[in-house]
Design an enzyme around this catalytic site. Structure first.
Site, mmCIF file in Angstrom:
data_model
loop_
_atom_site.group_PDB
_atom_site.id
_atom_site.type_symbol
_atom_site.label_atom_id
_atom_site.label_comp_id
_atom_site.label_asym_id
_atom_site.label_seq_id
_atom_site.Cartn_x
_atom_site.Cartn_y
_atom_site.Cartn_z
ATOM 1 N N LYS A 13 0.827 -1.217 0.000
ATOM 2 C CA LYS A 13 0.000 0.000 0.000
ATOM 3 C C LYS A 13 0.856 1.259 0.000
ATOM 4 O O LYS A 13 0.632 2.172 -0.793
ATOM 5 C CB LYS A 13 -0.942 0.033 1.222
ATOM 6 C CG LYS A 13 -1.929 -1.108 1.290
ATOM 7 C CD LYS A 13 -2.914 -0.928 2.441
ATOM 8 C CE LYS A 13 -2.278 -0.967 3.825
ATOM 9 N NZ LYS A 13 -1.763 -2.284 4.231
ATOM 10 N N ARG A 171 -1.361 -8.773 13.569
ATOM 11 C CA ARG A 171 -1.846 -7.784 12.593
ATOM 12 C C ARG A 171 -2.687 -8.456 11.513
ATOM 13 O O ARG A 171 -3.669 -7.889 11.034
ATOM 14 C CB ARG A 171 -0.653 -7.043 11.962
ATOM 15 C CG ARG A 171 -0.016 -6.049 12.924
ATOM 16 C CD ARG A 171 1.392 -5.715 12.524
ATOM 17 N NE ARG A 171 1.467 -4.914 11.317
ATOM 18 C CZ ARG A 171 2.555 -4.820 10.561
ATOM 19 N NH1 ARG A 171 3.650 -5.487 10.887
ATOM 20 N NH2 ARG A 171 2.556 -4.053 9.509
HETATM 21 P P1 AMP Z 1 0.566 0.763 8.851
HETATM 22 O O1 AMP Z 1 1.786 1.569 8.650
HETATM 23 O O2 AMP Z 1 -0.585 1.221 7.968
HETATM 24 O O3 AMP Z 1 0.804 -0.720 8.739
HETATM 25 O O4 AMP Z 1 0.066 1.025 10.358
HETATM 26 C C1 AMP Z 1 0.866 0.679 11.469
HETATM 27 C C2 AMP Z 1 0.014 0.590 12.731
HETATM 28 O O5 AMP Z 1 -0.615 1.865 12.981
HETATM 29 C C3 AMP Z 1 -1.150 -0.394 12.672
HETATM 30 O O6 AMP Z 1 -0.759 -1.735 12.949
HETATM 31 C C4 AMP Z 1 -2.084 0.190 13.732
HETATM 32 O O7 AMP Z 1 -1.621 -0.106 15.038
HETATM 33 C C5 AMP Z 1 -1.916 1.695 13.514
HETATM 34 N N1 AMP Z 1 -2.892 2.201 12.524
HETATM 35 C C6 AMP Z 1 -2.621 2.736 11.296
HETATM 36 N N2 AMP Z 1 -3.736 3.112 10.672
HETATM 37 C C7 AMP Z 1 -4.759 2.802 11.504
HETATM 38 C C8 AMP Z 1 -6.177 2.932 11.432
HETATM 39 N N3 AMP Z 1 -6.783 3.446 10.337
HETATM 40 N N4 AMP Z 1 -6.915 2.509 12.483
HETATM 41 C C9 AMP Z 1 -6.333 1.998 13.589
HETATM 42 N N5 AMP Z 1 -5.017 1.826 13.723
HETATM 43 C C10 AMP Z 1 -4.223 2.224 12.698
#
Ligand code: AMP
Length: 215
Positions: A13, A171
């Site tokens: 993404k 996750r």
């Molecule tokens: P990512 O970089 O998108 O993989 O996000 C890393 C972490 O940030 C996730 O595992 C969640 O703990 C938190 N996070 C990111 N976006 C969201 C969201 N929209 N809702 C809740 N937690 C989020």
């Protein structure tokens, strides 16, 4: 043009979002990046966010929704935006629709990157991120040119704290239980487009561009 990019952790993404935002001149908004940046500050909020992230749990909906609401009304998002990592729950998706409706805006497409769980685990275990500029690498599919040093800024490449086997498992469970239902949510409104995320970065990007440009 306003877009959403969905998909399991490690589906690409962030990589695709950066390329799309650049090509179509829209603002890339990554909630994960916002949270990682905030957690660096060491503030109480930052510490709270870090504890959710490092356990592989989601940050509570009300907090995430407030942050995104505030972010997408800023001037740099008026030209269009691409939400990466948001929404991740039905509550977030419904709140996003409400906010956009009030402003007479809408999501044009929800791009869903498909990837098997086996591939997710393999990709996340070999993902590396530059400590200085945040560039993403994969030691197998997208290796840096010189050892574990960033091609762009020579910064040190590190593993994200949440890319360890236990957290990856958590996750993935969270994705299946809470985020996957969004695929049906956006199919109903006919804006969902599925893209095979297992292809090369350039092929995935080409397929995404074709979807964005189709009339
Ligand atoms: P990512 O970089 O998108 O993989 O996000 C890393 C972490 O940030 C996730 O595992 C969640 O703990 C938190 N996070 C990111 N976006 C969201 C969201 N929209 N809702 C809740 N937690 C989020």
């Amino acid at each position: 043009m306003n877009l959403i990019i969905l998909g399991p952790p490690g589906a690409g993404k962030g990589t695709q979002a950066k390329k799309i935002a650049k090509k179509y001149n829209i603002q890339h908004v990554s909630t994960g990046d916002i949270f990682r940046e905030t957690s660096k500050s060491g503030s109480d909020l930052g510490k709270k966010l870090q504890s959710y992230m490092s356990s592989g749990a989601l940050v509570p909906d009300d907090l995430v929704v407030e942050i995104v609401k505030e972010r997408i009304v800023r001037p740099d998002c008026q030209k269009g935006f691409l939400l990466d990592g948001f929404p991740r729950t039905l509550v977030q998706a419904e709140n996003l629709d409400k906010v956009l409706l009030k402003e007479n805006r809408k999501i044009d497409k929800a791009l869903s990157l498909d990837l098997s769980e086996e591939e997710v685990v393999s990709r996340l275990s070999s993902r590396r991120v530059c400590k200085s500029c945040g560039a993403n690498y994969n030691l197998i599919t997208q290796p840096p040119k010189n050892g574990e040093i960033c091609d762009n800024c020579s910064g040190e490449l590190v593993q994200r704290a949440d890319d360890n086997p236990e957290t990856i498992k958590q996750r993935l469970k969270v994705y299946r239980d809470q985020t996957e239902p969004l695929i049906e949510y956006y199919s109903k409104t006919k804006i969902l487009v599925k893209i095979d995320g297992a292809k090369s970065i350039n092929e995935v990007f080409k397929n995404i561009c074709a979807v964005i440009e189709e009339k």
